[in-house]
Design an enzyme around this catalytic site. Structure first.
Site, short mmCIF file in Angstrom:
data_model
loop_
_atom_site.label_atom_id
_atom_site.label_comp_id
_atom_site.label_asym_id
_atom_site.label_seq_id
_atom_site.Cartn_x
_atom_site.Cartn_y
_atom_site.Cartn_z
N GLU A 197 -9.37 -10.11 -8.27
CA GLU A 197 -8.42 -9.00 -8.08
C GLU A 197 -7.29 -9.05 -9.11
O GLU A 197 -6.85 -8.01 -9.60
CB GLU A 197 -7.86 -9.05 -6.65
CG GLU A 197 -8.94 -8.72 -5.61
CD GLU A 197 -8.52 -9.02 -4.17
OE1 GLU A 197 -7.35 -9.37 -3.93
OE2 GLU A 197 -9.39 -8.91 -3.28
N THR B 82 -5.64 -8.22 9.99
CA THR B 82 -5.94 -6.92 9.36
C THR B 82 -5.58 -5.77 10.28
O THR B 82 -5.01 -4.77 9.84
CB THR B 82 -7.44 -6.86 9.02
OG1 THR B 82 -7.74 -7.95 8.15
CG2 THR B 82 -7.79 -5.56 8.33
N PHE C 44 -15.66 3.71 7.35
CA PHE C 44 -14.26 4.06 7.07
C PHE C 44 -13.94 4.07 5.58
O PHE C 44 -12.80 4.38 5.20
CB PHE C 44 -13.31 3.12 7.81
CG PHE C 44 -13.44 1.65 7.44
CD1 PHE C 44 -12.87 1.14 6.28
CD2 PHE C 44 -14.15 0.78 8.25
CE1 PHE C 44 -12.99 -0.19 5.94
CE2 PHE C 44 -14.27 -0.57 7.92
CZ PHE C 44 -13.69 -1.05 6.76
N LYS D 98 0.83 -1.21 0.00
CA LYS D 98 0.00 0.00 0.00
C LYS D 98 0.87 1.26 0.00
O LYS D 98 2.09 1.17 0.18
CB LYS D 98 -0.95 -0.05 1.21
CG LYS D 98 -1.98 -1.20 1.11
CD LYS D 98 -2.89 -1.23 2.32
CE LYS D 98 -3.95 -2.31 2.19
NZ LYS D 98 -4.82 -2.39 3.38
N ASN E 46 -2.07 -0.17 7.38
CA ASN E 46 -1.60 -1.55 7.62
C ASN E 46 -0.75 -2.12 6.49
O ASN E 46 -0.57 -3.33 6.39
CB ASN E 46 -2.77 -2.46 8.02
CG ASN E 46 -3.77 -2.68 6.92
OD1 ASN E 46 -3.65 -2.10 5.83
ND2 ASN E 46 -4.76 -3.51 7.17
N ARG F 276 2.55 -7.24 8.93
CA ARG F 276 1.87 -6.15 9.65
C ARG F 276 2.32 -6.10 11.11
O ARG F 276 2.47 -5.01 11.68
CB ARG F 276 0.36 -6.33 9.55
CG ARG F 276 -0.19 -6.00 8.16
CD ARG F 276 -1.61 -6.53 8.03
NE ARG F 276 -2.26 -6.12 6.80
CZ ARG F 276 -3.31 -6.74 6.29
NH1 ARG F 276 -3.83 -7.81 6.91
NH2 ARG F 276 -3.86 -6.32 5.16
N ARG G 92 -2.02 -14.69 3.50
CA ARG G 92 -2.73 -13.93 4.54
C ARG G 92 -2.07 -14.13 5.90
O ARG G 92 -1.95 -13.19 6.69
CB ARG G 92 -4.19 -14.38 4.62
CG ARG G 92 -5.00 -14.09 3.38
CD ARG G 92 -5.60 -12.72 3.39
NE ARG G 92 -6.64 -12.58 4.41
CZ ARG G 92 -7.37 -11.49 4.54
NH1 ARG G 92 -7.19 -10.44 3.72
NH2 ARG G 92 -8.29 -11.40 5.48
N HIS H 84 -1.90 -5.62 1.39
CA HIS H 84 -3.17 -6.29 1.11
C HIS H 84 -2.88 -7.68 0.57
O HIS H 84 -1.92 -7.86 -0.18
CB HIS H 84 -3.98 -5.52 0.06
CG HIS H 84 -5.04 -6.36 -0.59
ND1 HIS H 84 -6.26 -6.58 0.00
CD2 HIS H 84 -5.05 -7.08 -1.74
CE1 HIS H 84 -6.97 -7.40 -0.77
NE2 HIS H 84 -6.26 -7.71 -1.83
N TYR I 192 -12.37 -2.65 -3.56
CA TYR I 192 -12.95 -2.69 -2.22
C TYR I 192 -14.46 -2.59 -2.25
O TYR I 192 -15.06 -2.07 -1.31
CB TYR I 192 -12.35 -1.58 -1.36
CG TYR I 192 -10.96 -1.88 -0.82
CD1 TYR I 192 -10.71 -3.03 -0.07
CD2 TYR I 192 -9.90 -1.00 -1.01
CE1 TYR I 192 -9.44 -3.30 0.44
CE2 TYR I 192 -8.63 -1.26 -0.49
CZ TYR I 192 -8.42 -2.42 0.23
OH TYR I 192 -7.17 -2.68 0.75
#
Ligand code: DGT
Length: 152
Positions: free
Chosen positions: A130, A95, A61, A13, A116, A106, A89, A119, A53
């Site tokens: 995706e 998350t 948010f 990100k 964070n 993270r 993951r 992704h 998203y």
């Protein structure tokens, strides 16, 4: 070596790019033994992120998530390997970094859910969606010489 290989969409990100954490994220997937099949630096359009998203568009948010994710370039990647969606993951960590274990990406490099740093697709179906969204057909098939040393 004939097992069906999964693919997952991993993204560093804007905060990961700004903070110089891209190589750490790539390095963990590379050293694990996963195979890189697509990678690009991209400043994503808001419309692309709204589609990415889509399942979160009613969350309170969401506007701040859009501002964060459009604030600078991201590094978009596709990684391939056995069970890479779920294991990827696990490598990212929970998350919310307050809950991500030390040793995860993270857990080691972030503190707040709104910053964070990375992704990862949460299911094989979402990974396919995706990857198509971010790369179209633009992934690369290549044979990795190390596969025989990673898989029995
Ligand atoms: P990812 O990998 O970024 O899609 O995150 P996931 O799949 O682990 O979590 P998801 O899809 O529920 O949320 C996507 C992103 O939205 C998450 O990485 C950060 C942001 N987000 C999620 N929950 C909250 C929240 O409660 N507050 C804020 N500010 N952001 C959140």
């Amino acid at each position: 070596l004939c097992m069906a290989m999964e693919r997952t969409y991993i993204m560093a990100k804007p905060d990961a790019v700004q903070r110089g954490l891209v190589s750490d994220i790539i390095g963990r997937f590379e050293k694990k033994g996963y195979k890189l099949v697509a990678l690009k630096l991209v400043k994503p359009a808001r419309s692309l992120l709204e589609e990415h998203y889509d399942s979160l568009k009613d969350k309170a948010f969401f506007p701040s998530l859009m501002d964060y994710m459009t604030s600078g370039p991201v590094v978009a990647m596709v990684w391939e390997g056995k069970n890479v969606v779920a294991t990827g993951r696990t490598m990212l960590g929970a998350t919310n970094p307050l809950e991500s274990a030390p040793g995860t990406i993270r857990g080691d490099f972030s503190i707040e859910v709104g910053r964070n740093i990375c992704h990862g697709s949460d299911s094989v179906e979402n990974a396919e969606r995706e990857i198509k969204l971010w790369f179209g057909e633009g992934t690369i098939d290549w044979s990795s010489h190390s596969q025989g040393w990673i898989y029995e």
